[in-house]
Design a protein around this motif. Structure first.
Motif, PDB file in Angstrom:
ATOM      1  N   VAL A 135       0.833  -1.199   0.000  1.00 27.12           N
ATOM      2  CA  VAL A 135       0.000   0.000   0.000  1.00 27.12           C
ATOM      3  C   VAL A 135       0.871   1.254   0.000  1.00 27.12           C
ATOM      4  CG1 VAL A 135      -1.730   1.283   1.304  1.00 27.12           C
ATOM      5  CG2 VAL A 135      -1.891  -1.206   1.148  1.00 27.12           C
ATOM      6  N   ARG A 136       1.963   1.227   0.766  1.00 24.93           N
ATOM      7  CA  ARG A 136       2.887   2.375   0.796  1.00 24.93           C
ATOM      8  C   ARG A 136       3.478   2.625  -0.585  1.00 24.93           C
ATOM      9  NH1 ARG A 136       3.911   7.047   2.524  1.00 24.93           N
ATOM     10  NH2 ARG A 136       3.959   6.479   4.723  1.00 24.93           N
ATOM     11  N   ARG A 137       3.846   1.580  -1.287  1.00 22.72           N
ATOM     12  CA  ARG A 137       4.391   1.753  -2.643  1.00 22.72           C
ATOM     13  C   ARG A 137       3.336   2.348  -3.570  1.00 22.72           C
ATOM     14  NH1 ARG A 137       6.263  -3.708  -1.467  1.00 22.72           N
ATOM     15  NH2 ARG A 137       8.406  -3.588  -0.705  1.00 22.72           N
ATOM     16  N   PHE A 138       2.104   1.927  -3.419  1.00 23.57           N
ATOM     17  CA  PHE A 138       1.002   2.487  -4.209  1.00 23.57           C
ATOM     18  C   PHE A 138       0.855   3.982  -3.930  1.00 23.57           C
ATOM     19  CE2 PHE A 138      -3.537   3.677  -4.045  1.00 23.57           C
ATOM     20  CZ  PHE A 138      -3.866   3.570  -5.385  1.00 23.57           C
ATOM     21  N   MET A 139       0.946   4.379  -2.678  1.00 22.29           N
ATOM     22  CA  MET A 139       0.854   5.793  -2.317  1.00 22.29           C
ATOM     23  C   MET A 139       1.992   6.582  -2.950  1.00 22.29           C
ATOM     24  SD  MET A 139      -0.140   5.362   1.736  1.00 22.29           S
ATOM     25  CE  MET A 139      -0.102   7.136   2.104  1.00 22.29           C
ATOM     26  N   ASN A 181      -0.126  13.783   1.272  1.00 20.47           N
ATOM     27  CA  ASN A 181      -0.531  14.861   2.179  1.00 20.47           C
ATOM     28  C   ASN A 181      -0.533  14.386   3.636  1.00 20.47           C
ATOM     29  OD1 ASN A 181      -3.259  13.784   2.904  1.00 20.47           O
ATOM     30  ND2 ASN A 181      -3.628  14.055   0.713  1.00 20.47           N
ATOM     31  N   GLN A 182      -0.629  15.358   4.544  1.00 21.57           N
ATOM     32  CA  GLN A 182      -0.519  15.062   5.979  1.00 21.57           C
ATOM     33  C   GLN A 182      -1.653  14.154   6.455  1.00 21.57           C
ATOM     34  OE1 GLN A 182       2.068  15.913   7.994  1.00 21.57           O
ATOM     35  NE2 GLN A 182       1.053  14.553   9.464  1.00 21.57           N
ATOM     36  N   GLU A 183      -2.850  14.361   5.906  1.00 14.49           N
ATOM     37  CA  GLU A 183      -3.993  13.536   6.319  1.00 14.49           C
ATOM     38  C   GLU A 183      -3.730  12.062   6.044  1.00 14.49           C
ATOM     39  OE1 GLU A 183      -8.658  12.697   5.050  1.00 14.49           O
ATOM     40  OE2 GLU A 183      -7.523  14.320   4.090  1.00 14.49           O
ATOM     41  N   MET A 184      -3.200  11.768   4.837  1.00 16.17           N
ATOM     42  CA  MET A 184      -2.940  10.380   4.474  1.00 16.17           C
ATOM     43  C   MET A 184      -1.800   9.788   5.301  1.00 16.17           C
ATOM     44  SD  MET A 184      -5.115   9.351   2.270  1.00 16.17           S
ATOM     45  CE  MET A 184      -6.255  10.306   3.269  1.00 16.17           C
ATOM     46  N   GLU A 185      -0.795  10.584   5.615  1.00 15.48           N
ATOM     47  CA  GLU A 185       0.324  10.098   6.432  1.00 15.48           C
ATOM     48  C   GLU A 185      -0.160   9.720   7.831  1.00 15.48           C
ATOM     49  OE1 GLU A 185       3.615   9.382   6.035  1.00 15.48           O
ATOM     50  OE2 GLU A 185       3.061   9.486   3.918  1.00 15.48           O
ATOM     51  N   THR A 186      -1.012  10.568   8.384  1.00 18.50           N
ATOM     52  CA  THR A 186      -1.541  10.292   9.721  1.00 18.50           C
ATOM     53  C   THR A 186      -2.389   9.024   9.715  1.00 18.50           C
ATOM     54  OG1 THR A 186      -1.568  12.654  10.247  1.00 18.50           O
ATOM     55  CG2 THR A 186      -2.938  11.213  11.606  1.00 18.50           C
ATOM     56  N   TYR A 187      -3.216   8.895   8.692  1.00 20.57           N
ATOM     57  CA  TYR A 187      -4.076   7.721   8.539  1.00 20.57           C
ATOM     58  C   TYR A 187      -3.208   6.464   8.415  1.00 20.57           C
ATOM     59  CZ  TYR A 187      -8.583   5.555   7.194  1.00 20.57           C
ATOM     60  OH  TYR A 187      -9.742   4.814   7.141  1.00 20.57           O
ATOM     61  N   TYR A 188      -2.165   6.546   7.588  1.00 22.98           N
ATOM     62  CA  TYR A 188      -1.268   5.405   7.381  1.00 22.98           C
ATOM     63  C   TYR A 188      -0.612   4.976   8.697  1.00 22.98           C
ATOM     64  CZ  TYR A 188       2.761   2.712   5.770  1.00 22.98           C
ATOM     65  OH  TYR A 188       3.692   1.733   5.588  1.00 22.98           O
ATOM     66  N   LYS A 189      -0.125   5.925   9.475  1.00 25.51           N
ATOM     67  CA  LYS A 189       0.536   5.591  10.745  1.00 25.51           C
ATOM     68  C   LYS A 189      -0.451   4.991  11.738  1.00 25.51           C
ATOM     69  CE  LYS A 189       4.210   9.041  10.248  1.00 25.51           C
ATOM     70  NZ  LYS A 189       4.768  10.343  10.730  1.00 25.51           N
ATOM     71  N   THR A 190      -1.697   5.470  11.684  1.00 25.88           N
ATOM     72  CA  THR A 190      -2.730   4.903  12.565  1.00 25.88           C
ATOM     73  C   THR A 190      -2.953   3.425  12.265  1.00 25.88           C
ATOM     74  OG1 THR A 190      -3.856   7.033  12.778  1.00 25.88           O
ATOM     75  CG2 THR A 190      -5.147   5.066  13.280  1.00 25.88           C
TER      76      THR A 190
END
Length: 479
Positions: free
Chosen positions: A318-322, A329-338
Motif C-alpha cells: 500500500v505504501r508503494r502504491f501511495m 498529504n498530511q492527512e494520508m500520512e496520519t491515517y497510514y501511521k494509525t
C-alpha cells in the motif's frame, strides 16, 4: 465432615463415635439418600467424606464421583467386600475402606489418618502461599502448585483499575492472590475448587452486568500440577487466542493447541495481485482477498506475531502504491501511521482487517477522484440527499455508500465545497421542502414533519422556528 449412608442408625453411630473420642471435626452434615448427598456436596466443600458405596447406583457413579472435592479425605463403607467395591474405593483414592458392621478401632484409625492428612495439606497450603510472589510467575522455581489460576484481560487497557475493584467485590468463596500486570491481572487461588470453569464463567457474567468493556478469562485448573511459572506461560498463550476469537469468553488452557507455521510474507504472485488490485481500484476484490485470507482461519491458528508481520507486508504494498501515485498529504500520512499502529498493537484480528480495508478503499478513492475530479461525486451525494430527505434514518454512511466513498472522505469533500457539514446540508434541504409544503399544501404540521424526515412534530417546530424565525403555523399564513 459429610456422612452419607442409607442407614440412619449407622449415621448416628458414627456421629456418637466422633463426639466420644473428641475428634477434631467441628461440623457434621448427613445424607441418607443419593440426592441429598449430591445436594450437600454442591452446597459445601467438606474436608472429610464418609460414604456408603452401595448408595451409588452404577449409572450414577461417574457423576457423583465428579462432585466430591479433589482435596477431600474420603472414607468408604460397604457391606459387600468384593473386588468391584475395592476398585471403586481405589478410584476415590480413599483413606480407608470400612466393612460393615463397622469396627470402632478401624473407624477411629481411619478418622485419625484423615485428620493427619488434612493437617499436612493445610501446612503445605500455608507454605506454598508464603512462597507465592510476583517472581513466581516469571522465574521457574520447579515447585508444583496444586491450585487453579486465572488470567484476566480487558480489551481496553484503561479498564484495569475498574477490573481490580470488581475483583475486590466479587465473591470467590476463597479470596485469591491478585497480581496486577501491565495489561492483565493474574489470580492465583490458595484453595481448590470443584469447578474452576464454572466460577470463571460466573465472574464473566457478573462483570458483563456492570461493565461494557469486553473481558477474556483464561483458566488453568491444575489438573496436573505444574509450577506457577509453567501455568502462567500456558495462560499467556491461551490469552493470545483472543486475537482470533475476540473477547467476552472463558478459555481453558487445556484446549489450546500449538501454533501453525506459516510464511508471513507475500509471495511474488500475491504481490503482483496487490499491485493489480490497487492500481485498478478493485475495492471489492481487495475486500474479498482480505476476508478470505484472515476471516476463515481455524485452529490450529498461526502465531499472532506472524500474522501481524503478514499484515505489515500488505501495508508495504500500500505504501508503494501511495508513493507511485503521489498521495503524500498530511492527512494520508496520519491515517497510514494509525493503521500501522493498529496492526502492531490492536488486540483483535478482525478489527485490524476491517480498519485496514477502509484505509485502502479510501486511498483508492482518493487516487480515483484525483484523476477524474470530485465534483460528480459531491453532486451525486447532494442529489441523493434531495431524493431521500424524507427518510428520518438517512445518515452520512448511507450517502457515502451510495456514492462509493468512505464517510470521512465524503464529509471532508462536502465541508470543503459547501463550507457546511453533512447535517447542515441535509437540514437545509429538509427545511426548504417543509417551507414548500407549508405554502402550497393543506397537510397538517404533523404530516409535514414526517414527510420531511422529522420523527417529532414538536422538534420540527422548534428547529423550523430556530432557522426561519417563525413557527410553522405563522409561516404558513404569512405573506
Amino acid at each position: 465432615m459429610l456422612i452419607a449412608d442409607r442407614d440412619k442408625e449407622e449415621i448416628r453411630g458414627i456421629q456418637w463415635f466422633i463426639s466420644k473420642y473428641s475428634m477434631p471435626i467441628t461440623t457434621i452434615q448427613t445424607a441418607d439418600s443419593l440426592s441429598d448427598f449430591v445436594a450437600e456436596l454442591e452446597n459445601m466443600s467438606p474436608d472429610i467424606v464418609c460414604m456408603e458405596l452401595e448408595m451409588m447406583a452404577s449409572d450414577k457413579w461417574e457423576v457423583v464421583k465428579s462432585y466430591i472435592p479433589r482435596a477431600a479425605q474420603v472414607m468408604a463403607m460397604t457391606a459387600e467386600p468384593t473386588f468391584e467395591r475395592a476398585m471403586q474405593a481405589l478410584e476415590l483414592q480413599i483413606v480407608d475402606l470400612w466393612v460393615k458392621p463397622l469396627s470402632p478401632p478401624r473407624v477411629k484409625r481411619g478418622l485419625q489418618q484423615a485428620a493427619e492428612k488434612l493437617s499436612l495439606v493445610n501446612d503445605r497450603q500455608v507454605e506454598q502461599q508464603d512462597q507465592v510472589r510476583y517472581e513466581s510467575l516469571f522465574i521457574e522455581d520447579g515447585a508444583p502448585y496444586p491450585f487453579p489460576m486465572f488470567l484476566l484481560k480487558p480489551e481496553n487497557i484503561g479498564d484495569l483499575t475498574r477490573l481490580r475493584k470488581f475483583i475486590e467485590q466479587f465473591d470467590f468463596y476463597y479470596d485469591p492472590l491478585v497480581f496486577s500486570l501491565s495489561d492483565r491481572i493474574a489470580l492465583v487461588f490458595k484453595h481448590d475448587y470443584r469447578d474452576p470453569m464454572a466460577l470463571s464463567q460466573r465472574f464473566l457474567r457478573e462483570w458483563s452486568l456492570v461493565a461494557d468493556t469486553p473481558l477474556a478469562v483464561v483458566v488453568h485448573e491444575q489438573k496436573q500440577e505444574v509450577s506457577l511459572h509453567q501455568a502462567y506461560v500456558k495462560l499467556r498463550k491461551g490469552m493470545e487466542i483472543t486475537f482470533f476469537t475476540g473477547y467476552n469468553q472463558v478459555l481453558d488452557v487445556e484446549t489450546v493447541r500449538e501454533w501453525r507455521v506459516i510464511d508471513p510474507f507475500l509471495t511474488m504472485e500475491d504481490q503482483r495481485k496487490w499491485v493489480y488490485m490497487l492500481e485498478e481500484g478493485k475495492g471489492k476484490e481487495i475486500k474479498t482477498w482480505l476476508y478470505e485470507e484472515f476471516f476463515a482461519l481455524e485452529p490450529p491458528y498461526p502465531e499472532p506475531g506472524l500474522l501481524r508481520t503478514r499484515l505489515t507486508s500488505i501495508l508495504a504494498q500500500v505504501r508503494r502504491f501511495m508513493d507511485r501515485n503521489g498521495i503524500e498529504n498530511q492527512e494520508m500520512e496520519t491515517y497510514y501511521k494509525t493503521i500501522f499502529d493498529k496492526i502492531l498493537y490492536s488486540p483483535v484480528l478482525y478489527r485490524i482487517v476491517q480498519d485496514m480495508f477502509l484505509f485502502i478503499n479510501h486511498l483508492v478513492q482518493v487516487r480515483t477522484f484525483s484523476s477524474i475530479g470530485k465534483t460528480s461525486a459531491i453532486e451525486r451525494a447532494v442529489s441523493y440527499m434531495e431524493e431521500q430527505f424524507a427518510d428520518a434514518g438517512l445518515t452520512l454512511t448511507n450517502v457515502a455508500m451510495y456514492v462509493e466513498l468512505s464517510p470521512s472522505y465524503l464529509s471532508h469533500l462536502l465541508s470543503k465545497n459547501y463550507q457546511r457539514s453533512f447535517r447542515e446540508i441535509l437540514l437545509s434541504i429538509r427545511l426548504q421542502k417543509a417551507k414548500e409544503m407549508l405554502r402550497f399544501s393543506d397537510e397538517s404540521i404533523q404530516n409535514i414533519a414526517w414527510a420531511t424526515g422529522f420523527n417529532n412534530a414538536n422538534y420540527f417546530s422548534r428547529v423550523f422556528k430556530m432557522h426561519t424565525g417563525q413557527a410553522p403555523r405563522i409561516y404558513r399564513h404569512s405573506d
